[in-house]
Design an enzyme around this catalytic site. Structure first.
Site, PDB file in Angstrom:
ATOM      1  CD1 TRP B 358      16.001  26.037  -3.177  1.00 35.99           C
ATOM      2  CD2 TRP B 358      15.514  27.239  -1.359  1.00 35.99           C
ATOM      3  NE1 TRP B 358      16.565  25.405  -2.086  1.00 35.99           N
ATOM      4  CE2 TRP B 358      16.271  26.113  -0.956  1.00 35.99           C
ATOM      5  CE3 TRP B 358      15.089  28.136  -0.385  1.00 35.99           C
ATOM      6  CZ2 TRP B 358      16.621  25.862   0.375  1.00 35.99           C
ATOM      7  CZ3 TRP B 358      15.438  27.882   0.951  1.00 35.99           C
ATOM      8  CH2 TRP B 358      16.191  26.757   1.316  1.00 35.99           C
ATOM      9  CG  ASP B 359      20.388  27.831  -4.302  1.00 35.00           C
ATOM     10  OD1 ASP B 359      19.350  27.161  -4.249  1.00 35.00           O
ATOM     11  OD2 ASP B 359      21.525  27.331  -4.353  1.00 35.00           O
ATOM     12  CD  GLU B 489      17.985  19.033  -1.976  1.00 34.04           C
ATOM     13  OE1 GLU B 489      19.217  18.872  -1.959  1.00 34.04           O
ATOM     14  OE2 GLU B 489      17.386  19.606  -2.889  1.00 34.04           O
ATOM     15  CE  LYS B 601      22.416  18.171   0.028  1.00 36.23           C
ATOM     16  NZ  LYS B 601      21.616  18.193  -1.218  1.00 36.23           N
ATOM     17  CD  GLN B 602      19.732  22.930   2.299  1.00 36.21           C
ATOM     18  OE1 GLN B 602      19.761  22.226   1.305  1.00 36.21           O
ATOM     19  NE2 GLN B 602      19.694  24.243   2.243  1.00 36.21           N
TER      20      GLN B 602
END
Lengths: 754, 754
Positions: B358-359, B489, B601-602
């Site tokens: 998906w990046d 994640e 994580k992000q």
């Protein structure tokens, strides 16, 4: 569900050959004696579908873990039950054609597992490709009397031919690999092979773990019951020895091959004595003779049945089921060796790996408590006590400290060896069952000294784990437990699983109780133990605070405990609403679909109510049962028995009976479509509980035995024997009521409720 | 964090050899041209720590999935980027001693990646075991002008010796395996090998997928710049060809080996033409000569920089960082081939597998939209459109139906190829990003026709997935989404991840909008497309009902959206409270500990606010940023850039700059201790966004370009160029304000906010 095996009170019978189910039959017809065992494969060559399996208790291999993406904390190895040397090896050829039921035409076939006497028997007639008709009769035991030995007698009769070219190869094949080897590696290497007079051996060693096993065979040949004095040609290959014989048969002649075999393990013998001891052992049993071995074995089984048998009058399927369960439990674990435990597949298959699951404490301990000498259950508890350091180490790997212990989900030697984070790291409720078994044992046996000698150390380690594993939720102003998997493995990484929160809290409470109790009863020893565990007043305060402030998810409207936070967000469609053809869901649905569905693999909230039944009213039980049971798919073998017991308690006869049958006949009827991998050994203890605790309503309250019997209406009666402390009793529940007989030991008062 | 590479505006420089970081340097110094690429390994023998890696775009292998326990729905294969034939091969020995920087004494060392001209350069002096001192000068390109060719020039000078025994072996080694091969298998087989005049080739084929690649080399040798006419000894082995030369050198002589190589892929050529085309190609570039190739290549890079460069005045580290990111993005993907996509490691390593995440939609599309011709971003969108059937198939495997599409988490050819259920089955938000990119593309380019030609079919498939994936909670009287993994994640299988619920709802809403719009603007084509997707009024009603009744977890007290249900049960300890030495937590903590921790994580909630910034007030953004940022560990490369952009929007200069640097220099400074596996290519587009969207505050509103610039206080200025529709502009933000120059195309009105 498959129903090709015949109903019979003492036997499991396959009366015509079902090659399509052969691996299932091999699982069901497995033989074992606690020291070793093997699947019910044919002695002779079989080129059809088969899973050869020979297992030696305590021998395992740490197979390198195979995962998709490595996560910190994963165990490096998955300890596997090892498929060991195949001692059955037999190849017979007649005029160059190998006797093989897969290639021959089968004219007649019958095989049975005689549970009363503990042997496997087969009688069949086949036609070989050249028209030769051969009858086969075979009988096999895994001796309960000489528990390192096995033997079979294998006869063929030349029905319509004579042959000058009958070749017999009796062999031991040690070049074996596990079906589920992660990287296709072999786990055994040869130490030595050799021969004696009509005998040979293969001595192998496991890689890494260095277990050594000597497997020896000795052959006797008879024609028409006359022993033959033949010279064997010796075949020696890597990890393999064979003895070749040639013989002539006239029409009508019966050739009998008797094979005597032994398995000596380095766990029990110095390897330097293997060869001498092995040969002596073979000579001794061969001299005793096959018939006498069978007799001794039968006597040993008789002794087991005398204390273990459950008699059901009026329902052959149910009768066969319970006996099959008791039979397999006795084959798997005798309680004589405290280094051993009860693997989920026993000696019937190698799937799952590891020998010890929470099944032992939650399901098997009650069985052995009531049917075996006290030391058997005690040994199971000591097994965990001995592995406490490893449990502390295991918790350490996950970031816990100060003596917190997390017992592994699956283990051989105390180390965790499963490899899914959602199980290994999160299915931590197992820790609670290990504490629970201590209470169960002490309550049942009255052995209160156990608490100070072994119990305290285990309990405080477990309690410390829980105290570190919960956290304070500012939001709820309660302690919560995040990221767990409950007994229902169809949920992963949930918050506040009611069962886990409940048993964790109970562990803390019980640890504090035991603390008081041992100080009172065994003051000086207790002080010493407590101080050796560095248990502090601060911990008492902490434990008490958690006990008083734990969060338990609950739906006030329905009056039920919630399996976990958010459970009511699911679509509450009962199992009956799952479209036909989609069950078992674990073989038909994707994992995420299972996870977000309401469907329950096995008792979860109900497991908690079952464990702690005195904490809940019958009405509470009923509300929770009525809520959860319709969502339960029972795709774990451990599920039906708990439901049977609870349904019995609620007087739900149909359900109770249905679940009993599902538990008892799980493998016989291959309910979950997975018996080919092996039988579900540990849940068999649950079947026993369905009768004794479910229908019989047995429990211990304040050092007294209580029964609240219940008779399924189409049964005439059922009877079981149990030991309670010094006393052995027989409980007979019939149409006219319940009769309790003291068979031996002191008279005790037994309470029977109606 | 490692800081052994020198700061320089246009170059990455290693000015003394760091063998301990050699694999990191190899990643950073990778070369590529969109068709192929390779890690920055030495040309000659190196027996130290190295990861040789040569990659050919579009060539992959479906490696058999390796998991602990199989779960239904797992993809059978994990498609891997293939390490292909190593064309660099060069072995030089002098008086029997191999030139090898691992065994030689290094007297002097310098290597650089020149980003402006796109070459790798090395100059070093070493002393061999016998005291011979050798100077090496090498230069290498991956031609941007002739994009199937690569070349290097490698010179050695005999500094203090003469030798009659200098041996040169120039080879192609096709016997290569992937470091991360699941079962240690090799993926290539030989088709053919062969030789020409000073040239040779290896023609290999991948197992299973049958991709064929011809790798050819042609060698020119010079002594003191005089070409040598030498006969090569031919070495032919399986998947290997080599050319051996022997030569004498006098002290002071400089020997130069020029290697010209080509990679032809069956994706682009008929294999029957391989040999002829390959030899012709080699002859052509060899004739052109190395110097001319370097010039052509440099010109091609010049054209790229002319539209892509970002100039930062006053901060060399930041300048170097952004150029490195732009350089790598251009090396990875040129947008010329709509079958290709942007792998997470590009041509710099093989970890992760798959080429498309998906990046691409969330991070890379905006970069290519603004810096490349419109067709580049369009190709990326069409790539997904072409894989729609596979996405529908993928959803079908998980139980969805009626045209519901779930795009894979990782793919090569449209099939899912990741192998963790918590990612594959649950990290479904990716579907939303694919829809979002459609809107992003259409808004930026004004290409509204795209909606009816390609967009509608993709959108309706994605919307249908969401409509089936939510369920109605009786308890909440809202739609909920259970069992997902959000962008963070470090949570798995959570309920009602706010981001996923939000983007799902947005997809449904947008699909309904597009439905109206295309009917209005492209009526007949739209009717045809809509009817071909069987879209019904009932679905409109269903979508609307979900949009109006979706549940979004929120904490009213704090005024923040909750990352997921139960988030506030966690211990809310900021990242600063993690003990020193325990970061990155994913390399120090067990997975369960990470999962139940608050650490992110992000960007997750913040990713949603970033995507849909117009839906939220600045105050809302600030509250959520202030709540979540302190819990964020940024252990995903995709995290810092989003935080940098949001911090810029909030005027938090320090944070914005800190996150920019972390994004820009992630690989240069090895922030996450994983650059040795390859560079983080896709997040490099995020670095570009940090400047253009973050500091520059660029966005498109109602077909108009807006800027809201922000200048980090210690920068003098920064400037970037973007394309917007027909116009190319340069934006220069300096101390004195913002200057916008139209470089080409029509004048447009640009709004600059302050």
């Amino acid at each position: 569900m498959k129903q090709y095996l015949q109903h019979n009170p003492w036997k499991i019978i396959e009366d015509s050959f079902h090659p399509e189910f052969n691996e299932i039959t091999e699982s069901v017809f497995s033989l074992g004696n606690g020291r070793m065992g093997q699947r019910g494969s044919f002695e002779e060559t079989y080129s059809g579908k088969t899973l050869q399996g020979n297992y030696v208790a305590g021998v395992y291999y740490p197979d390198k873990t195979r995962v998709g993406w490595w996560k910190n904390g994963y165990p490096e190895y998955f300890a596997k039950v090892l498929n060991a040397a195949n001692w059955l090896g037999l190849e017979i050829s007649i005029d160059g054609i190998v006797v093989d039921l897969h290639t021959a035409k089968i004219l007649d076939f019958y095989r049975e597992l005689d549970m009363k006497e503990g042997f496997l028997f087969r009688k069949c007639k086949i036609e070989l490709a050249n028209g030769n008709i051969v009858s086969i009769v075979s009988k096999r035991i895994n001796s309960m009397a000489d528990d390192e030995s096995v033997a079979y007698s294998f006869s063929i009769t030349a029905e319509n031919f004579s042959s000058k070219d009958v070749k017999i190869k009796a062999f031991i094949d040690g070049d074996i690999s596990n079906k589920d080897s992660n990287y296709g590696e072999k786990f055994w290497e040869e130490v030595k092979t050799g021969f004696g007079q009509n005998s040979s051996f293969v001595w192998s060693k496991t890689l890494k773990t260095g277990f050594e096993v000597y497997t020896g065979q000795l052959i006797k040949l008879f024609v028409n019951n006359q022993i033959q004095d033949l010279q064997a040609e010796k075949i020696q290959q890597v990890k393999y020895t064979g003895l070749n014989y040639s013989i002539s048969l006239n029409q009508g002649d019966e050739l009998t091959i008797q094979k005597f075999a032994v398995n000596l393990s380095s766990e029990n013998h110095k390897v330097s004595t293997f060869e001498q001891k092995g040969q002596d052992y073979l000579n001794r049993i061969a001299e005793k003779g096959f018939e006498q071995m069978v007799k001794d074995h039968s006597v040993a089984w008789g002794r087991k049945w005398a204390i273990n048998d459950i008699i059901i009058d009026g329902d052959i399927a149910a009768q066969q089921g319970i006996r099959f369960n008791i039979f397999q439990l006795n084959q798997t674990y005798t309680g004589e060796d405290e280094r051993l435990n009860i693997g989920p597949k026993g000696f019937t298959g190698e799937k799952y790996g590891g020998s010890t699951y929470w099944d032992t404490e939650a399901y098997c301990v009650p069985f052995y408590l009531a049917t075996a000498p006290q030391k058997v259950a005690k040994n199971l508890l000591i097994y965990r006590w001995k592995q406490l350091d490893r449990a502390i180490e295991n918790a350490g790997k996950l970031g816990f400290s100060k003596g917190a212990a997390l017992y592994p989900m699956v283990t051989m030697n105390g180390e965790e060896c499963h490899n899914e984070w959602e199980i290994t790291f999160e299915e931590i409720h197992r820790n609670g069952a290990i504490a629970y078994a201590i209470k169960d044992y002490v309550d049942y046996t009255g052995d209160r000294k156990h608490l100070v000698e072994y119990g305290w150390e285990v309990l405080v380690g477990i309690a410390r784990f829980w105290a570190q594993r919960v956290n304070w939720s500012e939001d709820k102003q309660k302690y919560v437990m995040l990221g767990v998997t409950g007994p229902n493995e169809y949920e992963n990484n949930v918050n506040n699983n009611w069962y886990t929160n409940y048993i964790a809290t109970w562990c803390l409470k019980y640890t504090l109780e035991v603390y008081q109790e041992i100080l009172k009863d065994f003051n000086s020893e207790a002080n010493q133990k407590i101080s050796s565990t560095n248990f502090t007043q601060a911990e008492i305060t902490q434990f008490e605070h958690i006990v008083s402030n734990m969060y338990f998810p609950r739906d006030e409207k329905r009056g039920v405990y919630l399996q976990q936070d958010g459970f009511l967000d699911k679509e509450l469609i009962p199992v009956s609403g799952i479209p036909a053809g989609q069950r078992p869901i674990n073989q038909n649905w994707s994992w995420d679909r299972i996870l977000r569905s309401v469907y329950i693999k096995q008792a979860d909230v109900l497991q908690g109510i079952y464990f702690f039944e005195d904490d809940f009213s019958l009405e509470e039980l009923e509300r929770n049962y009525n809520f959860y049971e319709p969502f339960t798919v029972h795709e774990s073998s451990l599920s039906p028995c708990v439901h049977s017991i609870l349904a019995a308690k609620l007087g739900k006869e149909d359900k109770s009976y249905e679940f009993y049958n599902r538990a008892a006949r799980l493998d016989l009827d291959d309910y979950n479509n997975d018996t080919e991998d092996g039988c579900h050994i540990t849940s068999m203890a649950g079947t026993w509980m369905s009768i004794v605790k479910g229908f019989g309503g047995m429990k211990v309250k304040n050092n007294q035995l209580h029964f609240k019997p219940f008779l399924p209406s189409h049964w005439n009666s059922y009877a079981f024997k149990i030991n309670f402390r010094e006393t052995q009793l027989e409980v007979n529940v019939g149409k006219k009521g319940t009769e309790i007989k003291i068979l031996s030991g002191p008279q005790i008062e037994v309470k029977v409720e109606s």
